[in-house]
Design a protein around this motif. Structure first.
Motif, short mmCIF file in Angstrom:
data_model
loop_
_atom_site.label_atom_id
_atom_site.label_comp_id
_atom_site.label_asym_id
_atom_site.label_seq_id
_atom_site.Cartn_x
_atom_site.Cartn_y
_atom_site.Cartn_z
N LYS A 31 -100.47 4.82 15.55
CA LYS A 31 -100.11 6.19 15.58
C LYS A 31 -99.77 6.72 14.50
O LYS A 31 -100.31 8.09 14.23
CB LYS A 31 -99.09 6.29 16.63
N ARG B 212 -112.05 12.91 15.70
CA ARG B 212 -110.54 12.33 15.98
C ARG B 212 -111.02 10.95 16.74
O ARG B 212 -110.36 9.82 16.45
CB ARG B 212 -109.66 13.10 17.02
N GLU C 183 -101.82 10.23 12.18
CA GLU C 183 -101.45 11.42 11.85
C GLU C 183 -101.46 11.57 10.53
O GLU C 183 -102.09 12.80 9.99
CB GLU C 183 -100.18 11.57 12.51
N ARG C 184 -101.22 10.70 9.58
CA ARG C 184 -101.26 10.85 8.24
C ARG C 184 -102.71 11.09 7.82
O ARG C 184 -102.90 11.83 6.88
CB ARG C 184 -100.55 9.71 7.47
N SER D 125 -104.05 14.39 8.52
CA SER D 125 -103.44 15.66 7.48
C SER D 125 -104.07 15.56 6.29
O SER D 125 -104.45 16.58 5.58
CB SER D 125 -101.96 15.33 7.37
N PRO E 175 -101.75 10.42 20.45
CA PRO E 175 -102.50 11.56 19.75
C PRO E 175 -103.76 11.81 19.94
O PRO E 175 -104.13 12.95 19.90
CB PRO E 175 -102.07 11.21 18.43
#
Ligand code: SF4
Length: 371
Positions: A67, A50, A71-72, A75, A41
């Motif tokens: 991974k 990032r 993502e969490r 967000s 990602p």
């Protein structure tokens, strides 16, 4: 590597001389990486933020584990400003299970400083990056090279292993002098036209081909004809690594103190091991049942039943905890809990409080039948 790029590389700063024996290595690594890299990602969409988050998460943690956390986290905290304002309980909850919570704390402090000192923009210069909390030479190199395409090296354990094997380094790679030598070599190889792909390629080669703690897959390696360890047949004996100091053993007693479906939690001090996190009350040494009940009474609670929960252990970097646990039922508290204690219902505890994985064996017993 082209002559043009080599000239640029040699002119770049105070780099040590380029090793002509390895002149093809950068181009081979970059080509191999572009063909074989894993789709991750943080590689599909690259930004300094990032890269910062992924590199900090990847310290001491496997790619597959990181991974979903990545993502969490993105967000909840999509940029530096939102991370600087992060609610600590949410920050720790999103980190729960990754361990080494000081990384999460430092990320927030780092975001604060980026807002205060750099106007919210993560800097690109290594000296500025190194001045930020939680950012060491590897992470600074990774952000500068991967996100800003600066011609600097990002040297982690993978890169040290690869370069130690390529040069058949006989010294201990944990020794500062050897690390410095291999870091200088890597710096001298960084191509100015693809510093990010070169840096990530070296790491990827170490992760997929030039494996740790196992024989490397030299037959698949794009630089095998440049590699001295391969030529000398000693690749599986390198790198040389000195013995790490042994962990200090600590015995502790963990208490799950419950009233109905509520469980007692304690907030750890703001400094030291697992700083500022919630825990089940625990005490130094292996307490027997009577001592455990006395410890609960000392908190002003009225124990009515006790049963053993078994043993567990947890490894920190320098310490090993050997734990024994008790489930202690108490009557409804008839007065306020002492400062630093809360007694949430199980659902609230599991959804809102980050309990360190050191206590995982006992956290599980909240939702699974007792033996
Ligand atoms: S040839 Fe083997 S030891 Fe050498 S870099 Fe490649 S995988 Fe590592």
């Amino acid at each position: 590597m082209t002559d043009e790029n080599r000239r640029k590389t040699e002119k770049n700063g105070d780099r040590p001389p380029f090793d002509p024996a390895l002149s093809d290595l950068p181009e081979r690594i970059v080509g191999w990486y572009r063909e074989n890299r894993r789709r991750l990602p943080w590689r599909e969409e690259v930004s300094p933020y990032r890269t910062l988050i992924s590199e900090i998460m990847l310290q001491q943690t496997r790619v597959e584990t990181v991974k979903p956390y990545f993502e969490r986290f993105l967000s909840a905290f999509p940029d530096v400003a939102s991370l600087a304002d992060a609610n600590d309980e949410l920050l720790y909850k999103l980190w729960e299970g990754l361990g080494y919570y000081s990384r999460a704390r430092n990320l927030k402090r780092c975001a604060h400083e980026v807002v205060d000192r750099f106007g919210g923009v993560i800097p690109s210069e290594q000296k500025d990056l190194l001045s930020l909390p939680g950012i060491g030479p590897y992470t600074a190199g990774a952000i500068a090279a991967f996100a800003y395409d600066r011609p600097v090296a990002a040297v982690d354990g993978n890169v040290l292993r690869v370069t130690a094997r390529v040069t058949a380094e006989p010294g201990d790679i944990l020794a500062p002098a050897v690390r410095n030598k291999l870091t200088a070599l890597t710096s001298s190889l960084v191509p100015t036209d693809a510093p990010g792909d070169f840096g990530q390629g070296m790491i990827e080669l170490g992760a997929l081909i030039c494996l740790p703690n196992r024989p490397p897959k030299c037959e698949l390696c794009p630089i095998r004809d440049l590699c001295r360890a391969n030529a000398e047949g000693i690749a599986d004996r390198l790198p040389v690594r000195g013995k790490k100091p042994e962990r200090k053993l600590e015995y502790r007693t963990v208490l799950l103190v419950r009233s109905g479906t509520s469980t007692l939690l304690h907030k750890r001090p703001a400094r030291g091991l697992l700083a500022g996190l919630w825990e089940f009350p625990n005490f130094s040494g292996g307490l027997d049942e009577k001592e455990a009940l006395d410890a609960v009474r000392a908190l002003g609670l009225d124990p009515v039943r006790v049963r053993p929960l078994g043993e567990a252990k947890h490894l920190f970097t320098h310490i090993e905890w050997r734990m024994t646990g008790y489930l202690i039922s108490v009557a409804d508290p008839d007065r306020p809990l002492p400062d630093g204690y809360e007694m949430p219902e199980t659902d609230d505890l599991l959804s809102r409080f980050a309990i360190p994985s050191a206590f995982a064996a006992y956290t599980r017993s909240l939702t699974s039948p007792l033996p």
